[in-house]
Design a protein around this motif. Structure first.
Motif, PDB file in Angstrom:
ATOM      1  N   VAL A  50       0.837  -1.203   0.000  1.00 34.23           N
ATOM      2  CA  VAL A  50       0.000   0.000   0.000  1.00 34.23           C
ATOM      3  C   VAL A  50       0.872   1.253   0.000  1.00 34.23           C
ATOM      4  N   THR A  51       1.797   1.337   0.938  1.00 29.53           N
ATOM      5  CA  THR A  51       2.665   2.512   1.044  1.00 29.53           C
ATOM      6  C   THR A  51       3.972   2.352   0.276  1.00 29.53           C
ATOM      7  N   ARG A  52       4.263   1.142  -0.176  1.00 28.30           N
ATOM      8  CA  ARG A  52       5.526   0.832  -0.861  1.00 28.30           C
ATOM      9  C   ARG A  52       6.723   1.108   0.046  1.00 28.30           C
ATOM     10  N   THR A  53       6.595   0.718   1.291  1.00 27.39           N
ATOM     11  CA  THR A  53       7.688   0.856   2.253  1.00 27.39           C
ATOM     12  C   THR A  53       7.988  -0.514   2.850  1.00 27.39           C
ATOM     13  N   VAL A 109       4.225   9.124   5.143  1.00 31.77           N
ATOM     14  CA  VAL A 109       3.556   7.826   5.077  1.00 31.77           C
ATOM     15  C   VAL A 109       2.123   8.005   5.551  1.00 31.77           C
ATOM     16  N   GLY A 110       1.175   7.679   4.688  1.00 31.08           N
ATOM     17  CA  GLY A 110      -0.244   7.808   5.025  1.00 31.08           C
ATOM     18  C   GLY A 110      -1.025   6.610   4.531  1.00 31.08           C
ATOM     19  N   ASP A 111      -2.167   6.876   3.892  1.00 27.81           N
ATOM     20  CA  ASP A 111      -3.033   5.790   3.428  1.00 27.81           C
ATOM     21  C   ASP A 111      -2.587   5.225   2.087  1.00 27.81           C
ATOM     22  N   ALA A 170      10.760   0.971  -1.191  1.00 31.47           N
ATOM     23  CA  ALA A 170      10.857  -0.466  -0.939  1.00 31.47           C
ATOM     24  C   ALA A 170      12.260  -0.872  -0.508  1.00 31.47           C
ATOM     25  N   TRP A 171      13.285  -0.204  -1.056  1.00 30.93           N
ATOM     26  CA  TRP A 171      14.667  -0.542  -0.741  1.00 30.93           C
ATOM     27  C   TRP A 171      15.137   0.096   0.564  1.00 30.93           C
ATOM     28  N   GLY A 172      14.328   0.963   1.146  1.00 30.61           N
ATOM     29  CA  GLY A 172      14.744   1.708   2.321  1.00 30.61           C
ATOM     30  C   GLY A 172      14.677   3.187   2.048  1.00 30.61           C
ATOM     31  N   ASP A 173      15.594   3.942   2.626  1.00 32.21           N
ATOM     32  CA  ASP A 173      15.618   5.392   2.467  1.00 32.21           C
ATOM     33  C   ASP A 173      15.708   5.747   0.981  1.00 32.21           C
TER      34      ASP A 173
END
Length: 256
Positions: free
Chosen positions: A104-107, A158-160, A185-188
């Motif tokens: 969803v957030t790609r984190t 970072v939200g919805d 996705a990879w981090g920072d």
């Protein structure tokens, strides 16, 4: 004489048993009438809620994390959430190539995020007001950095939906959120390259829809003899995992 002693002994044993039973009953009644310290009264099924003092201690916000910029003499205090929101913890995550990924957030990762930032100057006079950055719309911040000259802050909002890049002008106290989705996705995902330039990984505009799942057999080959066993998780197990990895972790570089 022997008979009388035996009768007396049996009576003494029965008396001791009665006293022991009475003591056990009294102990049980005393334990049932007193709840353990720090717990609320028992509810349905024996579940106990912690007292207000215990709940306040567990959910208290941790001390702020200092982010120092020596050249400008400024310190950013990062206040992280004391308790991670359950909705964020319950989101489905993908295990891809060693990452725990939120589509969803790609984190990647599940860690407390920053709720607000306070910026103070080392040479500010006593009693001076601190500059505060609270992200808009109830969003949270991650990967907070000073610009090389210390005049701006950058962070991941970072939200919805997909995470975005936010910039905060310290002197003006103004926030600006960019509309382009950032791939964390990879981090920072971002790093300052100049006082007025950022290099970021973005979600490709031509990415398209999520590829459909295509079940396929998994082939495992063993040539005999001992074989090592991987102890780490979230590996790419099949062709579809590789397709998902290419879809979610694809990124393009962009300088702002």
């Amino acid at each position: 004489m022997i008979r009388t002693d035996a009768v007396t002994l049996r009576r003494r044993i029965r008396g001791a048993g009665a006293l022991l039973a009475a003591a056990c009953i009294a102990c049980s009644a005393s334990t049932a009438s007193h709840e353990p310290e720090g717990l609320a009264p028992s509810g349905v099924g024996g579940y106990r809620l912690p007292s207000a003092a215990v709940a306040e201690l567990v959910t208290a916000s941790p001390p702020p994390e200092p982010l120092v910029h020596a050249r400008s003499g400024r310190v950013a205090l990062l206040f992280r959430e004391g308790v991670i929101d359950f909705e964020r913890l319950a989101r489905p995550r993908l295990g891809l190539a060693g990452f725990r990924f939120d589509p969803v957030t790609r984190t990647s990762g599940v860690e407390p995020l920053v709720t607000r930032v306070e910026v103070i100057a080392v040479d500010a006079p006593p009693g001076s007001a601190r500059i505060e950055w609270r992200p808009s719309a109830g969003a949270l911040l991650d990967h907070v950095h000073f610009s090389p000259d210390g005049r701006n802050l950058s962070a991941l909002v970072v939200g919805d939906g997909t995470a975005r890049l936010a910039l905060f002008d310290i002197e003006r106290g103004q926030e600006r959120v960019l509309g382009t989705p950032v791939n964390a996705a990879w981090g920072d995902p971002c790093s300052w390259t100049a006082p007025d330039a950022l290099l970021c990984r973005l979600v490709p505009a031509h990415l398209g829809d999520l590829p459909p799942e295509h079940p396929a057999p998994v082939l495992i080959e063993h040539g005999g003899g001992p074989a090592p066993t991987r102890t780490y998780s979230n590996l790419l197990d099949d062709d579809y995992d590789e397709t998902l990895f290419e879809h979610y972790f694809a990124a393009v570089s962009y300088t702002h």
